[in-house]
Design a protein around this motif. Structure first.
Motif, PDB file in Angstrom:
ATOM      1  N   PRO A  96       0.781  -1.199   0.070  1.00 20.11           N
ATOM      2  CA  PRO A  96       0.096  -0.066  -0.042  1.00 20.11           C
ATOM      3  C   PRO A  96       0.848   1.139   0.012  1.00 20.11           C
ATOM      4  O   PRO A  96       2.157   1.109   0.267  1.00 20.11           O
ATOM      5  N   ALA A  97       0.372   2.546  -0.356  1.00 21.81           N
ATOM      6  CA  ALA A  97       0.698   3.654  -0.067  1.00 21.81           C
ATOM      7  C   ALA A  97       2.164   3.753  -0.723  1.00 21.81           C
ATOM      8  O   ALA A  97       3.364   4.328  -0.049  1.00 21.81           O
ATOM      9  N   GLU A  98       2.358   3.853  -2.103  1.00 16.17           N
ATOM     10  CA  GLU A  98       3.620   4.202  -2.582  1.00 16.17           C
ATOM     11  C   GLU A  98       3.373   5.571  -2.933  1.00 16.17           C
ATOM     12  O   GLU A  98       4.127   6.449  -2.820  1.00 16.17           O
ATOM     13  N   GLU A  99       2.161   6.320  -3.452  1.00 11.74           N
ATOM     14  CA  GLU A  99       2.133   7.460  -3.761  1.00 11.74           C
ATOM     15  C   GLU A  99       2.132   8.592  -2.796  1.00 11.74           C
ATOM     16  O   GLU A  99       2.710   9.595  -2.987  1.00 11.74           O
ATOM     17  N   SER A 100       1.959   8.022  -1.575  1.00 12.76           N
ATOM     18  CA  SER A 100       1.978   9.083  -0.445  1.00 12.76           C
ATOM     19  C   SER A 100       2.276   7.976   0.983  1.00 12.76           C
ATOM     20  O   SER A 100       1.851   6.776   1.094  1.00 12.76           O
ATOM     21  N   GLN A 101       2.667   8.856   1.781  1.00  8.51           N
ATOM     22  CA  GLN A 101       2.579   7.992   3.282  1.00  8.51           C
ATOM     23  C   GLN A 101       3.985   7.024   3.373  1.00  8.51           C
ATOM     24  O   GLN A 101       3.949   6.206   4.396  1.00  8.51           O
ATOM     25  N   SER A 102       4.654   6.519   2.267  1.00  7.66           N
ATOM     26  CA  SER A 102       5.839   5.744   2.202  1.00  7.66           C
ATOM     27  C   SER A 102       5.559   4.439   2.753  1.00  7.66           C
ATOM     28  O   SER A 102       6.231   4.066   3.772  1.00  7.66           O
ATOM     29  N   GLY A 103       4.596   3.611   1.967  1.00  7.06           N
ATOM     30  CA  GLY A 103       4.482   2.441   2.446  1.00  7.06           C
ATOM     31  C   GLY A 103       5.583   1.246   2.591  1.00  7.06           C
ATOM     32  O   GLY A 103       5.445   0.501   3.295  1.00  7.06           O
ATOM     33  N   GLY A 104       6.605   1.518   1.686  1.00  5.69           N
ATOM     34  CA  GLY A 104       7.679   0.665   1.671  1.00  5.69           C
ATOM     35  C   GLY A 104       8.427   0.800   3.002  1.00  5.69           C
ATOM     36  O   GLY A 104       8.751  -0.281   3.514  1.00  5.69           O
TER      37      GLY A 104
ATOM     38  N   ALA B 207       6.400  -0.552   5.926  1.00  6.51           N
ATOM     39  CA  ALA B 207       6.634  -1.922   6.231  1.00  6.51           C
ATOM     40  C   ALA B 207       8.081  -2.386   6.463  1.00  6.51           C
ATOM     41  O   ALA B 207       8.091  -3.202   7.539  1.00  6.51           O
ATOM     42  N   TYR B 208       9.071  -1.746   6.115  1.00  8.06           N
ATOM     43  CA  TYR B 208      10.300  -2.194   6.650  1.00  8.06           C
ATOM     44  C   TYR B 208      10.588  -1.823   8.043  1.00  8.06           C
ATOM     45  O   TYR B 208      10.954  -2.759   8.717  1.00  8.06           O
ATOM     46  N   ASP B 209      10.289  -0.758   8.405  1.00  6.58           N
ATOM     47  CA  ASP B 209      10.502  -0.247   9.652  1.00  6.58           C
ATOM     48  C   ASP B 209       9.726  -1.103  10.595  1.00  6.58           C
ATOM     49  O   ASP B 209      10.022  -1.083  11.849  1.00  6.58           O
ATOM     50  N   LEU B 210       8.436  -1.647  10.413  1.00  3.16           N
ATOM     51  CA  LEU B 210       7.835  -2.253  11.281  1.00  3.16           C
ATOM     52  C   LEU B 210       8.151  -3.587  11.287  1.00  3.16           C
ATOM     53  O   LEU B 210       7.760  -4.669  12.154  1.00  3.16           O
ATOM     54  N   GLY B 211       9.232  -4.080  10.482  1.00  2.83           N
ATOM     55  CA  GLY B 211       9.695  -5.512  10.632  1.00  2.83           C
ATOM     56  C   GLY B 211       9.012  -6.576   9.623  1.00  2.83           C
ATOM     57  O   GLY B 211       9.281  -7.840  10.138  1.00  2.83           O
ATOM     58  N   LEU B 212       8.100  -6.101   8.864  1.00  2.00           N
ATOM     59  CA  LEU B 212       7.541  -6.979   7.863  1.00  2.00           C
ATOM     60  C   LEU B 212       8.412  -7.983   7.120  1.00  2.00           C
ATOM     61  O   LEU B 212       8.186  -9.250   6.951  1.00  2.00           O
ATOM     62  N   PHE B 213       9.644  -7.501   6.843  1.00  2.32           N
ATOM     63  CA  PHE B 213      10.795  -8.525   6.092  1.00  2.32           C
ATOM     64  C   PHE B 213      11.546  -9.054   7.106  1.00  2.32           C
ATOM     65  O   PHE B 213      12.870  -9.053   7.029  1.00  2.32           O
TER      66      PHE B 213
ATOM     67  N   ALA C 288      15.101   8.890 -14.466  1.00  2.00           N
ATOM     68  CA  ALA C 288      14.001   9.717 -14.248  1.00  2.00           C
ATOM     69  C   ALA C 288      13.855  10.581 -13.104  1.00  2.00           C
ATOM     70  O   ALA C 288      14.407   9.935 -12.068  1.00  2.00           O
ATOM     71  N   MET C 289      13.596  11.671 -13.105  1.00  5.46           N
ATOM     72  CA  MET C 289      13.735  12.702 -11.824  1.00  5.46           C
ATOM     73  C   MET C 289      12.285  12.550 -11.028  1.00  5.46           C
ATOM     74  O   MET C 289      12.047  12.907 -10.205  1.00  5.46           O
ATOM     75  N   THR C 290      11.585  11.287 -11.608  1.00  3.25           N
ATOM     76  CA  THR C 290      10.277  11.207 -10.655  1.00  3.25           C
ATOM     77  C   THR C 290      10.922  10.374  -9.451  1.00  3.25           C
ATOM     78  O   THR C 290      11.701   9.713  -9.320  1.00  3.25           O
ATOM     79  N   GLY C 291       9.927  10.292  -8.462  1.00  5.61           N
ATOM     80  CA  GLY C 291      10.062   9.525  -7.071  1.00  5.61           C
ATOM     81  C   GLY C 291       9.477   8.176  -7.142  1.00  5.61           C
ATOM     82  O   GLY C 291       8.554   8.154  -7.706  1.00  5.61           O
ATOM     83  N   GLU C 292       9.995   7.473  -6.232  1.00  6.01           N
ATOM     84  CA  GLU C 292       9.445   6.041  -5.978  1.00  6.01           C
ATOM     85  C   GLU C 292       9.893   5.458  -4.736  1.00  6.01           C
ATOM     86  O   GLU C 292      11.141   5.552  -4.348  1.00  6.01           O
ATOM     87  N   ASP C 293       8.841   5.032  -4.085  1.00  7.65           N
ATOM     88  CA  ASP C 293       9.409   4.673  -2.726  1.00  7.65           C
ATOM     89  C   ASP C 293      10.117   3.467  -2.306  1.00  7.65           C
ATOM     90  O   ASP C 293      10.418   2.867  -1.423  1.00  7.65           O
ATOM     91  N   PHE C 294      10.154   2.700  -3.514  1.00  2.00           N
ATOM     92  CA  PHE C 294      11.023   1.341  -3.627  1.00  2.00           C
ATOM     93  C   PHE C 294      12.514   1.668  -3.305  1.00  2.00           C
ATOM     94  O   PHE C 294      13.006   0.630  -3.011  1.00  2.00           O
ATOM     95  N   GLY C 295      12.884   2.943  -3.628  1.00  2.00           N
ATOM     96  CA  GLY C 295      14.187   3.452  -3.188  1.00  2.00           C
ATOM     97  C   GLY C 295      14.444   3.132  -1.767  1.00  2.00           C
ATOM     98  O   GLY C 295      15.560   2.797  -1.580  1.00  2.00           O
ATOM     99  N   TYR C 296      13.585   3.184  -0.832  1.00  2.00           N
ATOM    100  CA  TYR C 296      13.812   2.880   0.460  1.00  2.00           C
ATOM    101  C   TYR C 296      14.371   1.544   0.561  1.00  2.00           C
ATOM    102  O   TYR C 296      15.055   1.245   1.471  1.00  2.00           O
ATOM    103  N   LEU C 297      13.314   0.675   0.124  1.00  3.19           N
ATOM    104  CA  LEU C 297      13.483  -0.952   0.072  1.00  3.19           C
ATOM    105  C   LEU C 297      15.041  -1.075  -0.288  1.00  3.19           C
ATOM    106  O   LEU C 297      15.932  -2.019   0.245  1.00  3.19           O
ATOM    107  N   LEU C 298      15.436  -0.510  -1.444  1.00  5.96           N
ATOM    108  CA  LEU C 298      16.701  -0.959  -2.076  1.00  5.96           C
ATOM    109  C   LEU C 298      17.909  -0.398  -1.352  1.00  5.96           C
ATOM    110  O   LEU C 298      18.891  -0.863  -1.364  1.00  5.96           O
ATOM    111  N   ALA C 299      17.418   0.632  -0.433  1.00  5.81           N
ATOM    112  CA  ALA C 299      18.545   1.177   0.395  1.00  5.81           C
ATOM    113  C   ALA C 299      19.033   0.223   1.473  1.00  5.81           C
ATOM    114  O   ALA C 299      19.926   0.352   2.131  1.00  5.81           O
ATOM    115  N   LYS C 300      18.060  -0.608   1.980  1.00  9.02           N
ATOM    116  CA  LYS C 300      18.055  -1.624   2.889  1.00  9.02           C
ATOM    117  C   LYS C 300      18.249  -3.232   2.318  1.00  9.02           C
ATOM    118  O   LYS C 300      18.998  -3.778   2.998  1.00  9.02           O
TER     119      LYS C 300
END
Length: 375
Positions: A130-138, A141-147, A325-337
């Motif tokens: 959920p919540a890719e467009e806003s609220q940083s869903g990725g 999920a990561y910070d809650l320890g889902l993975f 692309a200069m557009t944003g995507e919150d998958f970047g946070y998961l790839l940082a981890k």
């Protein structure tokens, strides 16, 4: 049973009719569970977490696992009104899958259906996010320890549809695919006064104008011209009436950069410039940054090279190296981890992403599913 192309198109059209905004994807999640329940369940485990209620994790047990491969599909929509008259148009007024997350989720279901029927060697974890467009869903999920535990992921993959690439084309690149984004809010605190007596006031409008112009020099004079960054200040509010000098002004904008280091450098300079302008005009300027999970999508070098090499040499695949692309995507946070790769899937839409005219070609669904399964 592996889902067929007509079945996948039917699924995508149903998802398209029930778009939901970030963290409100209850109907979407319920429908995804309904589809997953029709698949063979021998290797599957479905997991929900009450702390992130609309997220859905599906684990496929491997026959001889050496690693766990993650696949992410975002499921939220945008506050866009759909003008089309197609039979499967959005049934939720003012909300539309204008970024193609209905297609993203459908491709993931196609991949999942294959491996539900053909047990993979390694474990797989599908994350319907959920919540890719806003609220940083990725990030949530990561910070809650889902993975963690059975859902710990060793490498992560995900796609984004691309309206400018021919249908079914796979696009990717080493390095950064999408820029990272940071919201910036600047509040100028001056002193209000009568328009006829400027010497008794500290004009927040004049200070804001000077600040806006000076901030634009950061990109042209503080950043390596061979690298990329953007500062856009899209909203300014100040004053109440023409003959009163404004005592406060608020500027809202966004910062974008191709690496997290670049973003941090720009943020540092924004703070320094604001402090300098404030001192020069005898005012105080508050600076507030919000990034959330929208880090740059920086593809892992080894995994991405493997992905690109496969796609380049697979005769059934049309592959194209794409520019950042200069557009944003919150998958970047998961790839940082977690190391991984994001890639483009061409959908040849007449309208751009995030517009009411976005209409992806549905032939891309089966193309994306089968090519990732083969990889």
């Amino acid at each position: 049973m592996t889902l067929t192309e007509p079945e996948l198109i039917k699924i995508r059209r149903h998802l398209h009719q029930i778009p939901e905004l970030a963290l409100q994807e209850t109907q979407t999640q319920a429908y995804l569970k309904q589809v997953i329940a029709t698949l063979p369940q021998t290797y599957l485990t479905v997991h929900e977490d009450p702390r992130l209620q609309t997220a859905l994790l599906v684990r496929v047990a491997g026959a001889d696992p050496q690693r766990t491969i993650g696949y992410r599909a975002d499921i939220d929509a945008l506050p866009v009104t759909e003008p089309t008259t197609v039979a499967f148009r959005s049934q939720h007024p003012g909300v539309m899958h204008a970024c193609g997350h209905d297609l993203h989720a459908t491709v993931a279901l196609g991949i999942l259906s294959y491996f539900a029927d053909h047990q993979p060697k390694d474990n797989l974890v599908f994350f319907f996010q959920p919540a890719e467009e806003s609220q940083s869903g990725g990030k949530l999920a990561y910070d809650l320890g889902l993975f963690s535990g059975d859902y710990q992921v060793d490498e992560f993959y995900g796609l984004h549809d691309n309206p400018t690439l021919p249908t079914g084309t796979i696009g990717c690149r080493l390095g950064t695919l999408f820029a990272g984004t940071t919201e910036v809010n600047l509040t100028v605190h001056g002193k209000s006064g009568h328009a006829a007596f400027p010497q008794q006031a500290t004009d927040a409008v004049v200070i804001a104008a000077a600040l806006i112009l000076q901030l634009q020099t950061i990109i042209s004079r503080d950043i390596d011209p061979t690298r990329c960054g953007v500062i856009t200040l899209g909203k300014v509010n100040a004053g109440t009436i023409r003959n009163v000098i404004a005592g406060t002004a608020r500027i809202e904008g966004t910062i974008r950069g191709l690496t997290q280091d670049m973003l941090l450098r720009i943020r540092q300079r924004v703070s320094e410039v604001a402090a300098g302008i404030g001192a020069a005009y005898n005012a105080t300027i508050d600076v507030d940054f919000t990034q959330g999970g929208y880090y740059p999508v920086e593809n892992d070098p080894a995994l991405t090279q493997r992905f690109i090499t496969y796609m380049q040499h697979e005769p059934t695949v049309t592959y194209q190296e794409t520019r950042p692309a200069m557009t944003g995507e919150d998958f970047g946070y998961l790839l940082a981890k977690i190391p991984g790769t994001m890639f483009w899937l061409g959908v040849d839409s007449p309208g751009a992403l995030h517009t009411a005219e976005f209409q992806p070609h549905e032939a891309a669904i089966m193309a994306g599913s089968t090519r990732f399964v083969a990889f």
